[in-house]
Write an enzyme that holds these catalytic residues in place. Sequence first.
Site: not given
Lengths: 437, 437
Positions: A269, A334-335, A368, A427, A266
């Site tokens: 990145h 996220e993960h 991934d 209506h 991670q």
Amino acid sequence: MSARPLRLSTTEPGFEAAFGARLHWSAETDAQVEERVTEILADVARRGDEAVLAYTARFDALQATGMQALELKASELQAAFEALPAVQREALEQAAARVRRYHEAQKRASGESWSWREPDGTLLGQKVTPLDRVGIYVPGGKAAYPSSVLMNAIPAQVAGVGEIIMVVPTPRGERNPLVLAAAHVAGVTRAFCIGGAQAIAALAYGTATVPRVDKITGPGNAYVASAKRRVFGQVGIDMIAGPSEILVLADGSTPPDWVAMDLFSQAEHDELAQSILLCPDAGYIDRVQAEIDRLLPQMPRAAIIASSLNGRGALIHTRSMEEACDISNRIAPEHLEIASADPHRWEPLLRHAGAIFLGAYTSESLGDYCAGPNHVLPTSSTARFSSPLGVYDFQKRSSLIEVSEEGAQTLGRIASVLAHGEGLQAHARAAEMRLKP
Amino acid sequence: MSARPLRLSTTEPGFEAAFGARLHWSAETDAQVEERVTEILADVARRGDEAVLAYTARFDALQATGMQALELKASELQAAFEALPAVQREALEQAAARVRRYHEAQKRASGESWSWREPDGTLLGQKVTPLDRVGIYVPGGKAAYPSSVLMNAIPAQVAGVGEIIMVVPTPRGERNPLVLAAAHVAGVTRAFCIGGAQAIAALAYGTATVPRVDKITGPGNAYVASAKRRVFGQVGIDMIAGPSEILVLADGSTPPDWVAMDLFSQAEHDELAQSILLCPDAGYIDRVQAEIDRLLPQMPRAAIIASSLNGRGALIHTRSMEEACDISNRIAPEHLEIASADPHRWEPLLRHAGAIFLGAYTSESLGDYCAGPNHVLPTSSTARFSSPLGVYDFQKRSSLIEVSEEGAQTLGRIASVLAHGEGLQAHARAAEMRLKP
């Protein structure tokens, strides 16, 4: 160079403050970016292709004679695929096949039309249909990810989207062959070598050459994110992504070098990526730190990894796995890896996460690229309320209602009372007109 | 007073231009509103309850001793319900029961977790979970709609949301008993008499009294819409709604007074609401216009109806029902009535609509109140890419991946090739470490 993620323990009095500070990340918008994007959007809306060409020349150092020159022909995508080494061709195809199979299952599970008839003949249901045309933004330059092409285009294709338009900037005309090949494998309909806010504007408004789409997905830099936020409403967009994050819940049963490498995967990145380990075993945390020290020098991206781990990483000693699960729910990562001998014991306790990776063998990197589920996941705690990119993002639903004459007698009386209660007499009358005298 | 919707025919040379001009509606953002909302959000983030109280005093002319005084107790909601006339109590309960039943079916059809195991032991799936806490914005004042309370709260309740927090402004302290009663029927957890951007800020950031939510749904004025757009990302939001629209596709078989009243029922919402009739039978269009002329004077909201129909309404003569369907797809209307003797013939041709009402007996108003499907629908052409409010808006999904030792051998090789291709060596190493030697 060394990587020392912040070491914390939930039993320390200062834990909450230190933990809060480490998690803090703010998607501050830059006023200059906003202003520039406003100009670009307005200019593309006004001048179309001409504006897109001018910005492409300016920002991507790419002079083109016309928009046609910036379109990638299907034959070029195919040629890029065929020119790859066999091992890459096969890996792309196998990954695509698995991603397709998963999303087909997703469509069967949650993306089909349904309806039923009530005893009085009234039909209720929901029709699920694909979007007509979508745009996929693929970053170019230093972070060009062919796997993102698969992860964005395949769910759209499985949903049945008629046209998938890819945009990818090619600074100085440099095209990434893997990205082009992935577009071929994933079934992209048309592709243009454009990027930035000008590409988002072209997709949102349409130009003489670039067709207007109904939704835009895919990650991008600050200009792209700002432009997507601005065009939201005229077209659909996916989430605005923040830095990527991994959280590893470890009970100490997974080899510590595997966990260290998962944290690296991670961190590599970018400097803002966040890697966090939660573990009730302090000795195991020491062993992971030792593996970090041992493995870091071997990594080509060691500088980025060290910067990310030192600036945003954390190794947190918890009282128990249960407490680790509670903290994970506060983070909504996220993960989320459950590096445990008994991952199914903890999984039900985990309420918020983009993707949950169970057991020692499930490295995030398998997810991934090729396990099948999507790698476009909610970041920055948005897993509290949003979901992985999926087939559902490329479909929309329409309610179906067919009231029978008999049904209109029952429903009309209810509607009439409520409509009068809201002061909406037309209506009420519309319902009353359908009542038998 | 007369109501003369613009009369168009697709065979006229000027049709495209006139049609385009009539459809045009721009959600222009007002710079002053934006500036004011920025201030309010920042102030509530900083001062919490104190700021909310100050804005409530200023904008709603409601002085409160503290936030506790602005909270509606469960007993007050129940008392409001019990004080209603029996006919209203029953209508609310019957509508709620039908809305609940529809959304339960929706949850079964598309909102359940799923997973499967591959032959090598690898598990793939998706876990569906409710949001923890949501906020529901209910407009107060002149447009107070109890039906909106049902339509927002019930899907959240069916999804299994833990806490549903309602906010509703009560200008000068005036509370709408039907809104309070609907909150009781729909299972709202807590309710506060606050509104505007300050209520959105309180829900998004949390204050000492108002809990922070994960998502905010519900319509509001320009301040509310702007505030929702700003807090998007920190919390989820539903669509930003534009003016309401109805499109009626008529083959001439439905009594023309029914169609006229259905057009009125949209037009009576507000001057910007849009009512359009598409029909291949010019004589029938004349009869609908005659019914408009006859019925208008009977309507209490005649002024609004006339203003809406004159300013934005259209009666369009088409070459055929097929062409009418094509035009409907270009509009992507919020509400789409197929006023035809054979509605199932046309329904498959209709690709974009929030809700489709089939057959003469299915007036939009039945759907608005009690048929069961949600009345919160995508407006302003956003049905091209978005869906009715539903159970899915109150759930989120997490991918589940458990790779077996055997599975890691296959997947690890694919991931390694692709990760090296992207220059992400830690991703590759994490996969390779799981390979057997």
